[in-house]
Design a protein around this motif. Structure first.
Motif, PDB file in Angstrom:
ATOM      1  N   MET A 142     -57.826 -56.932   1.671  1.00 41.05           N
ATOM      2  CA  MET A 142     -56.409 -56.905   1.338  1.00 41.05           C
ATOM      3  C   MET A 142     -56.157 -56.356  -0.064  1.00 41.05           C
ATOM      4  O   MET A 142     -55.176 -55.648  -0.302  1.00 41.05           O
ATOM      5  CB  MET A 142     -55.830 -58.308   1.460  1.00 41.05           C
ATOM      6  N   CYS A 197     -51.008 -61.853   1.972  1.00 45.51           N
ATOM      7  CA  CYS A 197     -50.195 -60.724   2.405  1.00 45.51           C
ATOM      8  C   CYS A 197     -49.711 -59.952   1.184  1.00 45.51           C
ATOM      9  O   CYS A 197     -49.887 -60.377   0.036  1.00 45.51           O
ATOM     10  CB  CYS A 197     -49.018 -61.185   3.260  1.00 45.51           C
ATOM     11  N   GLU A 198     -49.082 -58.817   1.453  1.00 46.77           N
ATOM     12  CA  GLU A 198     -48.532 -57.994   0.387  1.00 46.77           C
ATOM     13  C   GLU A 198     -47.547 -58.811  -0.451  1.00 46.77           C
ATOM     14  O   GLU A 198     -46.718 -59.543   0.080  1.00 46.77           O
ATOM     15  CB  GLU A 198     -47.820 -56.790   1.004  1.00 46.77           C
TER      16      GLU A 198
END
Length: 212
Positions: free
Chosen positions: A2, A54-55
């Protein structure tokens, strides 16, 4: 990986729980691992895989409530979270429960929310409330969809709208009467732990309390 895909920071939170439980802005895998270990130490039953990464979305934060009847939109209301309830007292800096919100009309956000509803159900029905945040390019992204319930900031919607809950109950009872939407923009709501919500308007530097 990620961090290679999105870069640092990333947003980390527990998969289950409300109010952005276990949330933190992390800058490395080590940060994420250490944060999960802190939660395991504090709670005993929390594992690294109980979290999601997550982003990180740095932009504005909205809640949008949409009311549908057999695929037709009959009500919409948007509230922007400006600061968070107890947000400065915890490690996570962030909560989905605000202590200051403002009503507004945000066309692009409405379009993103409606598209998300239709992607889930081609003929949405009932109340849908959605959380949206802006990315680095100020694009609205849907982060959460809740079907069948109004948001926790319902008092603000009730103050700026023409009785959405009353009409929702009427729809549930089979009413086919038209619903004429009204929604007042630019109304702020603030609240604290022990006080009732307070509503006010803001004109440049002046604020007028209109109800408490």
């Amino acid at each position: 990986d990620m961090f290679k895909r999105h870069g640092a920071p990333l947003f980390m939170r527990l998969r289950k729980g409300s109010g952005s439980r276990g949330s933190l802005k992390v800058f490395s895998y080590e940060d994420a691992l250490n944060w999960s270990m802190i939660w395991r130490y504090r709670n005993g039953d929390v594992e690294f895989n109980d979290f999601i990464l997550c982003e990180f979305l740095p932009g504005r934060d909205l809640n949008i409530t949409l009311m549908w009847r057999d695929g037709h939109l009959v009500y919409s209301g948007a509230l922007e979270r400006l600061s968070y309830f107890l947000g400065d007292t915890g490690e996570g800096w962030h909560s989905s429960t605000p202590d200051l919100t403002v009503s507004l009309d945000e066309k692009d956000a409405y379009e993103a929310a409606m598209a998300a509803c239709i992607a889930v159900d081609s003929s949405p029905h009932g109340v849908w409330n959605l959380d949206l945040k802006q990315d680095c390019e100020e694009q609205w992204l849907v982060t959460e969809i809740n079907i069948g319930r109004f948001p926790m900031i319902l008092p603000h919607l009730l103050f700026v709208s023409n009785e959405p809950v009353k009409h929702y109950v009427a729809f549930a009872m089979g009413s086919q009467d038209p619903f004429v939407t009204t929604f007042a923009e630019g109304i702020f709501m603030t609240r604290d732990l022990d006080g009732a919500p307070t509503f006010f308007t803001k004109e440049v530097q002046d604020a007028e309390i209109i109800e408490a």
